[in-house]
Structure formats: C-alpha cells, structure tokens
Design a protein around this motif. Structure first.
Motif, short mmCIF file in Angstrom:
data_model
loop_
_atom_site.label_atom_id
_atom_site.label_comp_id
_atom_site.label_asym_id
_atom_site.label_seq_id
_atom_site.Cartn_x
_atom_site.Cartn_y
_atom_site.Cartn_z
N MET A 120 0.82 -1.21 0.00
CA MET A 120 0.00 0.00 0.00
C MET A 120 0.86 1.26 0.00
SD MET A 120 -3.23 -0.59 -0.28
CE MET A 120 -2.64 -1.73 -1.56
N ALA A 121 2.03 1.20 0.62
CA ALA A 121 2.95 2.34 0.56
C ALA A 121 3.42 2.56 -0.88
CB ALA A 121 4.14 2.12 1.48
N GLY A 122 3.62 1.45 -1.60
CA GLY A 122 4.00 1.57 -3.01
C GLY A 122 2.91 2.22 -3.84
N VAL A 123 1.65 1.86 -3.57
CA VAL A 123 0.55 2.50 -4.27
C VAL A 123 0.51 3.98 -3.94
CG1 VAL A 123 -1.96 2.60 -4.50
CG2 VAL A 123 -0.82 0.39 -4.37
N THR A 124 0.72 4.32 -2.66
CA THR A 124 0.71 5.72 -2.23
C THR A 124 1.75 6.53 -2.99
OG1 THR A 124 0.01 5.06 -0.01
CG2 THR A 124 0.95 7.26 -0.25
N VAL A 125 2.98 6.01 -3.04
CA VAL A 125 4.06 6.72 -3.73
C VAL A 125 3.76 6.84 -5.22
CG1 VAL A 125 6.49 6.63 -4.35
CG2 VAL A 125 5.78 6.07 -2.03
N ALA A 126 3.28 5.73 -5.82
CA ALA A 126 3.00 5.75 -7.26
C ALA A 126 1.94 6.78 -7.61
CB ALA A 126 2.56 4.35 -7.71
N VAL A 127 0.89 6.86 -6.81
CA VAL A 127 -0.19 7.80 -7.09
C VAL A 127 0.25 9.23 -6.81
CG1 VAL A 127 -2.54 8.47 -6.47
CG2 VAL A 127 -1.96 6.06 -6.68
N PRO A 145 -1.27 9.25 -15.83
CA PRO A 145 -1.90 8.01 -15.39
C PRO A 145 -0.89 7.05 -14.77
CG PRO A 145 -2.64 8.61 -17.60
CD PRO A 145 -1.50 9.53 -17.26
N VAL A 146 -1.27 6.42 -13.67
CA VAL A 146 -0.41 5.44 -13.02
C VAL A 146 -0.47 4.15 -13.84
CG1 VAL A 146 0.02 4.17 -10.89
CG2 VAL A 146 -0.94 6.47 -10.80
N PRO A 147 0.69 3.54 -14.14
CA PRO A 147 0.66 2.29 -14.91
C PRO A 147 -0.21 1.25 -14.22
CG PRO A 147 2.90 3.12 -14.72
CD PRO A 147 2.06 3.98 -13.83
N LEU A 148 -1.09 0.63 -15.01
CA LEU A 148 -2.00 -0.37 -14.44
C LEU A 148 -1.24 -1.54 -13.86
CD1 LEU A 148 -4.92 -1.27 -14.02
CD2 LEU A 148 -4.82 -2.37 -16.27
N ALA A 149 -0.10 -1.90 -14.47
CA ALA A 149 0.67 -3.04 -13.97
C ALA A 149 1.15 -2.80 -12.55
CB ALA A 149 1.86 -3.30 -14.89
N VAL A 150 1.51 -1.56 -12.23
CA VAL A 150 1.97 -1.23 -10.87
C VAL A 150 0.84 -1.43 -9.87
CG1 VAL A 150 2.83 0.62 -9.39
CG2 VAL A 150 3.73 0.36 -11.70
N ALA A 169 -9.61 15.03 -0.81
CA ALA A 169 -8.49 15.94 -0.50
C ALA A 169 -7.28 15.62 -1.38
CB ALA A 169 -8.12 15.83 0.97
N GLU A 170 -6.80 14.39 -1.31
CA GLU A 170 -5.68 13.92 -2.13
C GLU A 170 -5.93 12.45 -2.43
OE1 GLU A 170 -3.24 15.46 -3.49
OE2 GLU A 170 -3.21 17.39 -2.45
N ARG A 171 -5.82 12.08 -3.68
CA ARG A 171 -6.23 10.73 -4.03
C ARG A 171 -5.29 9.65 -3.51
NH1 ARG A 171 -5.16 10.60 -10.58
NH2 ARG A 171 -2.87 10.79 -10.52
N TRP A 172 -4.09 10.01 -3.02
CA TRP A 172 -3.18 9.02 -2.47
C TRP A 172 -3.35 8.84 -0.96
CZ3 TRP A 172 -0.20 11.47 1.16
CH2 TRP A 172 0.00 12.85 1.00
N LEU A 173 -4.08 9.73 -0.29
CA LEU A 173 -4.19 9.66 1.17
C LEU A 173 -4.86 8.38 1.68
CD1 LEU A 173 -5.04 13.33 2.26
CD2 LEU A 173 -3.04 11.96 2.90
N PRO A 174 -5.95 7.88 1.06
CA PRO A 174 -6.54 6.64 1.58
C PRO A 174 -5.56 5.46 1.59
CG PRO A 174 -8.05 7.72 0.06
CD PRO A 174 -6.75 8.43 -0.05
N PHE A 175 -4.67 5.40 0.61
CA PHE A 175 -3.72 4.29 0.55
C PHE A 175 -2.62 4.46 1.61
CE2 PHE A 175 -5.55 5.08 -3.65
CZ PHE A 175 -6.19 3.87 -3.85
#
Length: 425
Positions: A98-105, A111-116, A176-182
């Motif tokens: 989930m930290a990886g998703v946070t950083v990626a977003v 657009p974030v790569p779908l594979a990631v 607020a920020e789309r990466w915050l939930p992750f």
C-alpha cells in the motif's frame, strides 16, 4: 456431535491475556479500517485514471480469487507454530504494497501504470489472506472458553465499526488527495504488525497438536493433504457441517438482499443518498448487535440461538419486498443486521471449542473460503433474478430461502442443542 469439545485454553486467563486481546483487537480493527478506507476508493481511482469498468471488475475478481485460493495453504504453517511470524510478516508486506501505491499515485504526473497497481493490489490481497488465515486461531490460544463470546463480540464490533467509518473516511481523504486513503491503509497495516509483535502470549498450539514436521519438504501432494485437513474435519463433524451451511447461506443471502435493495432503489429513480441511508442504518444496527451479542445470546445453547435467529430473520426479509422508500429498506435491513451478530458470535465461539488446536487456522479458513465464495457469487445471481423476475420477487425468493435455512437448522440443531446445554461458553 462427534465427541466433547477439546480444551483449547486454560480455565484461567494466561498472564498477559487481557493485554494481548486488546492488542489483537486494535490490530484487527485498524486493519479493517484501513482496508475499508482504501477499498472504497480503489475502483474510483482506476476509473479516474481512464480504466474501463471491465478492467476494474477483472482486478477485483482476480484479487478475490487470489485471496480464496491462498488462505488454506497459508493456514498450514500457522497451525504448525508460525502464527505470530506469519501475521507480522504478512501485515508488513501489505503495508509495503500500500505504501507503493501511495508513492506511485502521489508522484505520477499522468496516469499510473495499471501493472503497478495490479501488482501492488495482488501482493496486498495475498498477504492479507495469509494474515487472516493465521489470525483465525488466535482467540482459542489466548482466551479462556468462558470469555469466547464476549471477546468475539468485541472483535466483530470493531470490524463493523470500521465498516461504518472506513468508506466515509476514504471518501473524504480521496477528495483531498487521491493518495491519502492508501497511505492510511499502509499505516493501518504497520500498526497491526506492531500490535501482533507486542503480544506476549504463545500463539502456537502444543507441539504434539501441530502438523507433522517437515511438511514443506514432502511435496505438493503432502502439502495439499495438510491444507485439506480442515475440510476433512468439517466433513466428519455434524456441527461443523451445520456451521458451514449456515454461515455460507446467511452471508450469501444478506449480500443478495443488499444488492436487490440497491436495484429496487435504482429502479424507483432514487439517487445515492437513499443508499447511503440504508448503509448507515444497517451499519449502526450491526454494530449495536455485535455489542449486545453476549447479552442476547447469554449462556444459551448455540443450537437454540441459531434456530431462534434463523426464524426471526424471515419476516424482515419478506417485508423488504413491500418496502417503498429508503427508510423502510434501511430499517428492515438494519433489523437483519441487528439479529445476525448474536448467532454469529455464538456459532464462532462453539466452532473454536470444537476444532482441535492444531487445526484452528486450516478449518477456520475453509469456513471463511466457502462463505466468501458464496457471498462473491450472490450479487450476480441477485442481479440476474432482478432482471428476469423483478426486485420484489427476488426479495421474496431470498426470504423463502431463509425460511428453508431456518427449517434445516431446526432439523439439524436439536442434537446439538441437547448436548450444548453444558457447553462452556
């Protein structure tokens, strides 16, 4: 019953039992809150990144399949004594994903790569299935039998509270920020890992009750047999067969009733607000039912609680077919959610006592896998029925199936009820 329930815990609490149970509660509640926070917004994120609904659905299905298939195999080392290490390691791996998703977003300009995202979600789901499989035997190893219903009701209340708060929190953070939930989900997994690591009670059965040593070196057939030991126990034990049928049927029918309620509200031209009202009432009722479960069930035999709750669920389910506004749907669905925790807690407490210590994770995982699979297909079946017969007929059909389940429970539970008069719960 095949015989008297085995003693899974000492009559007196272990020295650190209360502290460890609080830590276990915090671990489970934080985990559930984080998962509900990110679970709501992940489809929204994918859609805002230009992904099609088909891709979103495929990812959800792939994640669910990975969770259902991996759990029984992860339960083998948990029953073999690696429960604590498996839970801590799985929670940390989920946090990293989930930290990886946070950083990626957060850092992606486009657009974030779908594979990631796919890789991160699959890692998180697989790790979570391992955590959940290992967690299934924890209460039996820490808590004395007399406390099972109270402890299980508190654990369920925590999960239901997360179910109420998580989606609302996820929506606010995503706005607020789309990466915050992750990020919140990653932190929740880290907190869960810390809580489990801080537990002092032994989380392993007695050495003589564990699976044979060296299982991992005995080949695929031997490992499959070890993973299937829980299923073999369920096939032999009449009470566990009853529990499997009841849990799977109730989970599937509640999901079907919910989705049919959604279809009914949509057909009447209602917006998202009525659905939110239904969810809020159902969530609050479920939380209240979980908190009241020990008093409602009391020390009544498990069979009697199951029969009573099964029949009480039929009238509100049938009345859903005549509901016309969100308040009616919400109150009736809330009544169902208020009733089920008493039976669920009583059933889970008895299941813990019936299953030998060395089979807790494997048998519990079979119950969770089958009920999860039943719930997974329920929305599609409900949608197909609503398209062909209408929402009202589908709701009446679900009520009829609940009546059939109540009749089956009444026929299957009497022997259990007589023997359960002295059950230590």
């Amino acid at each position: 019953m095949t015989g008297p329930a085995p003693a899974l815990a000492p009559a007196a609490p272990l020295p650190h039992a209360r502290r460890d149970l609080r830590l276990f509660w915090w671990a489970g509640t934080c985990d559930a809150l984080g998962s509900q926070t990110s679970g709501l917004v992940l489809p929204l994120l994918l859609l805002t990144l230009g992904r099609s609904p088909g891709e979103v659905g495929a990812l959800a299905g792939l994640s669910a399949a990975a969770t259902l298939l991996l759990g029984p195999f992860a339960a083998v080392p948990a029953d073999g004594g690696a429960r604590k290490h498996l839970m801590v390691g799985s929670a940390l791996l989920s946090a990293a994903a989930m930290a990886g998703v946070t950083v990626a977003v957060a850092v992606a300009a486009g657009p974030v790569p779908l594979a990631v995202l796919v890789a991160a979600v699959l890692v998180e789901r697989c790790a979570t299935s391992c955590y959940e499989a290992a967690a299934l035997g924890t209460v039996a190893l820490v808590c004395p039998p007399a406390e099972h219903r109270r402890v299980l009701s508190r654990l369920e209340a925590g999960e239901r509270g997360a179910l109420v708060l998580g989606p609302a929190l996820g929506g606010l953070l995503f706005h607020a920020e789309r990466w915050l939930p992750f990020l919140v989900d990653a932190l929740s997994y880290a907190v869960a890992a810390g809580c489990i690591a801080a537990m002092r009670s032994p989380l392993a059965p007695h050495r003589a009750q564990r699976p044979p040593a060296g299982t991992v070196h005995r080949g695929l057939r031997a490992r499959t047999a070890e993973a299937g030991a829980g299923l073999a126990l369920i096939r032999r034990d009449p009470f566990l067969r009853l529990a499997l049928v009841w849990i799977s049927a109730v989970n599937a029918l509640l999901v079907a009733l919910y989705y049919t309620t959604v279809f009914a509200l949509q057909n009447d031209g209602r917006g998202a607000a009525p659905l939110g009202l239904v969810l809020a009432l159902a969530g609050a009722a479920g939380l209240a039912g979980a908190l009241a479960a020990p008093r409602i069930a009391g020390r009544r035999p498990t069979g009697r609680v199951l029969v009573t709750v099964s029949w009480l669920m039929v009238p509100p389910a049938a009345a859903l077919a005549t509901a016309r506004d969100a308040w009616h749907f919400g109150l009736l669905f809330g009544l169902l959610c208020l009733l089920t925790p008493a039976a669920t807690v009583a059933l889970q407490a008895r299941i813990i006592q019936v299953i030998p210590p060395g089979l807790q994770a494997r048998t519990g995982t079979v119950l969770a896998t089958v009920s999860g699979a039943a719930a997974a297909v329920a929305p599609a079946l409900a949608g197909l029925s609503a398209d062909r017969a209408g929402a009202a007929a589908t709701l009446m059909g679900c009520a009829a199936l609940l009546a059939g389940l109540a009749l089956y429970t009444t026929c299957a539970a009497p022997a259990r009820t007589r023997h359960a008069a002295t059950e230590p719960v």
